[in-house]
Scaffold this motif. Sequence first.
Motif, PDB file in Angstrom:
ATOM      1  N   ILE A  41       6.453  22.032 -11.416  1.00 30.31           N
ATOM      2  CA  ILE A  41       7.004  20.891 -10.797  1.00 30.31           C
ATOM      3  C   ILE A  41       6.034  20.453  -9.643  1.00 30.31           C
ATOM      4  O   ILE A  41       6.098  21.381  -8.881  1.00 30.31           O
ATOM      5  CB  ILE A  41       8.404  20.575 -10.402  1.00 30.31           C
ATOM      6  CG1 ILE A  41       9.208  20.783 -11.675  1.00 30.31           C
ATOM      7  CG2 ILE A  41       8.778  19.097  -9.932  1.00 30.31           C
ATOM      8  CD1 ILE A  41       8.879  20.169 -12.671  1.00 30.31           C
ATOM      9  N   ALA A  42       5.449  19.423  -9.274  1.00 27.80           N
ATOM     10  CA  ALA A  42       4.712  18.969  -8.268  1.00 27.80           C
ATOM     11  C   ALA A  42       5.471  17.616  -7.778  1.00 27.80           C
ATOM     12  O   ALA A  42       6.015  16.964  -8.375  1.00 27.80           O
ATOM     13  CB  ALA A  42       3.231  18.812  -8.541  1.00 27.80           C
ATOM     14  N   GLU A  43       4.695  17.075  -6.627  1.00 26.59           N
ATOM     15  CA  GLU A  43       5.524  15.989  -5.947  1.00 26.59           C
ATOM     16  C   GLU A  43       4.354  15.023  -5.289  1.00 26.59           C
ATOM     17  O   GLU A  43       3.171  15.487  -4.991  1.00 26.59           O
ATOM     18  CB  GLU A  43       6.156  16.120  -4.824  1.00 26.59           C
ATOM     19  CG  GLU A  43       7.770  16.971  -5.173  1.00 26.59           C
ATOM     20  CD  GLU A  43       8.656  17.006  -4.056  1.00 26.59           C
ATOM     21  OE1 GLU A  43       8.596  16.294  -3.062  1.00 26.59           O
ATOM     22  OE2 GLU A  43       9.700  17.948  -4.191  1.00 26.59           O
ATOM     23  N   LEU A  44       4.414  13.616  -5.525  1.00 28.97           N
ATOM     24  CA  LEU A  44       3.343  12.698  -4.909  1.00 28.97           C
ATOM     25  C   LEU A  44       4.108  11.596  -4.245  1.00 28.97           C
ATOM     26  O   LEU A  44       4.899  11.083  -4.777  1.00 28.97           O
ATOM     27  CB  LEU A  44       2.675  12.141  -6.189  1.00 28.97           C
ATOM     28  CG  LEU A  44       1.033  11.723  -6.071  1.00 28.97           C
ATOM     29  CD1 LEU A  44       0.352  12.603  -5.580  1.00 28.97           C
ATOM     30  CD2 LEU A  44       0.834  10.987  -6.955  1.00 28.97           C
ATOM     31  N   ASN A  45       4.019  11.550  -2.875  1.00 29.84           N
ATOM     32  CA  ASN A  45       4.518  10.800  -2.123  1.00 29.84           C
ATOM     33  C   ASN A  45       3.624   9.758  -1.559  1.00 29.84           C
ATOM     34  O   ASN A  45       2.452  10.263  -1.082  1.00 29.84           O
ATOM     35  CB  ASN A  45       5.033  11.163  -0.849  1.00 29.84           C
ATOM     36  CG  ASN A  45       6.281  12.256  -1.208  1.00 29.84           C
ATOM     37  OD1 ASN A  45       6.987  12.305  -2.341  1.00 29.84           O
ATOM     38  ND2 ASN A  45       6.545  13.347  -0.574  1.00 29.84           N
ATOM     39  N   VAL A  46       3.737   8.370  -1.849  1.00 33.36           N
ATOM     40  CA  VAL A  46       2.498   7.164  -1.497  1.00 33.36           C
ATOM     41  C   VAL A  46       3.234   6.378  -0.720  1.00 33.36           C
ATOM     42  O   VAL A  46       4.576   5.833  -0.424  1.00 33.36           O
ATOM     43  CB  VAL A  46       2.344   6.444  -2.792  1.00 33.36           C
ATOM     44  CG1 VAL A  46       1.378   5.602  -2.776  1.00 33.36           C
ATOM     45  CG2 VAL A  46       2.097   7.610  -4.052  1.00 33.36           C
ATOM     46  N   ALA A  47       2.335   5.908   0.635  1.00 33.36           N
ATOM     47  CA  ALA A  47       2.946   4.888   1.503  1.00 33.36           C
ATOM     48  C   ALA A  47       1.537   3.758   1.296  1.00 33.36           C
ATOM     49  O   ALA A  47       0.404   4.049   1.500  1.00 33.36           O
ATOM     50  CB  ALA A  47       2.954   5.276   2.510  1.00 33.36           C
ATOM     51  N   PHE A  48       1.816   2.488   1.336  1.00 32.69           N
ATOM     52  CA  PHE A  48       0.896   1.428   1.116  1.00 32.69           C
ATOM     53  C   PHE A  48       1.257   0.358   1.957  1.00 32.69           C
ATOM     54  O   PHE A  48       2.139  -0.037   1.864  1.00 32.69           O
ATOM     55  CB  PHE A  48       0.659   1.077  -0.347  1.00 32.69           C
ATOM     56  CG  PHE A  48      -0.247  -0.088  -0.601  1.00 32.69           C
ATOM     57  CD1 PHE A  48      -1.525   0.081   0.001  1.00 32.69           C
ATOM     58  CD2 PHE A  48      -0.090  -1.074  -1.377  1.00 32.69           C
ATOM     59  CE1 PHE A  48      -2.422  -0.790  -0.040  1.00 32.69           C
ATOM     60  CE2 PHE A  48      -0.978  -2.068  -1.726  1.00 32.69           C
ATOM     61  CZ  PHE A  48      -2.451  -2.061  -0.866  1.00 32.69           C
ATOM     62  N   GLU A  49       0.377   0.073   2.972  1.00 34.87           N
ATOM     63  CA  GLU A  49       0.492  -1.022   3.826  1.00 34.87           C
ATOM     64  C   GLU A  49      -0.967  -1.580   4.196  1.00 34.87           C
ATOM     65  O   GLU A  49      -1.713  -1.077   4.478  1.00 34.87           O
ATOM     66  CB  GLU A  49       1.170  -0.662   5.251  1.00 34.87           C
ATOM     67  CG  GLU A  49       1.538  -1.723   6.073  1.00 34.87           C
ATOM     68  CD  GLU A  49       1.685  -1.326   7.508  1.00 34.87           C
ATOM     69  OE1 GLU A  49       2.769  -2.138   7.902  1.00 34.87           O
ATOM     70  OE2 GLU A  49       1.303  -0.539   7.990  1.00 34.87           O
TER      71      GLU A  49
ATOM     72  N   GLU B  12      -1.824   5.650   1.730  1.00 32.58           N
ATOM     73  CA  GLU B  12      -1.560   7.029   2.280  1.00 32.58           C
ATOM     74  C   GLU B  12      -0.527   7.783   1.173  1.00 32.58           C
ATOM     75  O   GLU B  12       0.087   7.419   0.647  1.00 32.58           O
ATOM     76  CB  GLU B  12      -0.805   7.202   3.465  1.00 32.58           C
ATOM     77  CG  GLU B  12      -1.390   6.558   4.684  1.00 32.58           C
ATOM     78  CD  GLU B  12      -2.192   7.517   5.507  1.00 32.58           C
ATOM     79  OE1 GLU B  12      -2.542   8.643   5.268  1.00 32.58           O
ATOM     80  OE2 GLU B  12      -2.755   6.844   6.338  1.00 32.58           O
ATOM     81  N   ILE B  13      -1.568   9.003   0.513  1.00 34.15           N
ATOM     82  CA  ILE B  13      -0.766   9.991  -0.573  1.00 34.15           C
ATOM     83  C   ILE B  13      -0.910  11.137  -0.177  1.00 34.15           C
ATOM     84  O   ILE B  13      -1.454  11.904   0.481  1.00 34.15           O
ATOM     85  CB  ILE B  13      -1.699   9.765  -1.889  1.00 34.15           C
ATOM     86  CG1 ILE B  13      -1.874   8.270  -2.179  1.00 34.15           C
ATOM     87  CG2 ILE B  13      -0.985  10.527  -3.003  1.00 34.15           C
ATOM     88  CD1 ILE B  13      -2.579   7.905  -3.200  1.00 34.15           C
TER      89      ILE B  13
END
Length: 241
Positions: A34-42, A47-48
């Motif tokens: 299992i891996a994780e991907l966190n994304v922030a877009f403004e 940003e990933i």
Amino acid sequence: MKLKPLVVATTLTSFTLLGASSFLYASDAHEHGIAELNVAFEAKQLEIMFLSPAANLVGFEHSPETEQQEKLIVDAVHALKQGYEIIRLPKEAVCLLKEADVEQSLLEAHSSGHEEHEHEKEHEHEEEHEHEKEHEKEHEHEKEHEHEEEHEHEEEHEHEKEHEHEEEHEHEEEHEHESGHSDFTVHYQFVCAKPEMLTGFTTGLFEQFPMIESIRYKMVSHEGQQGGELLPSEGDIRIKQ
């Protein structure tokens, strides 16, 4: 594409990348496969943060013991730095990769141990060279330096004890590191000239690293907050519905 919802979408009245920093680093999970991907877009900035156990990427979580294992780590780091291959954005959005920073401890621990070993060798060589000089002087002035010899012997004895203690401490730290977990953390930053065209993206992580079975993702933007699970057959993330 069908996604397994993990987080119910909400409306954000205000959102800044500064506030998203804690969101990007939110998880301490460590599950093989299992891996994780966190994304922030403004605005124009995407940003990933990608997080994964080392076992998913190289097949082990200890310091490299062979040249082949060391090469696996180097190759993984190189592959992860290819941001355009890992995060595949639509060409219409005209996004520029500004940062692809990979953090891992496997090679760092290996390099540190190698440098310490070389330093110890140099230190021992210097001590032997100094001892030879002292021996020559002692041979010429044995009576004058009897007291100094005794003092040096005591210092050498103390130094040996300290050196043995340091080696034991280093061995314990290496053992703890080998028995513990090791992760890769990768931060990507993109700036898009036409953010309105950035409706979603796909990931090349499953192709690059087949040992990843699924990727849990979370995303926050002006559209709201959402999450889901990506699979090798379903690797798309929608930013705009």
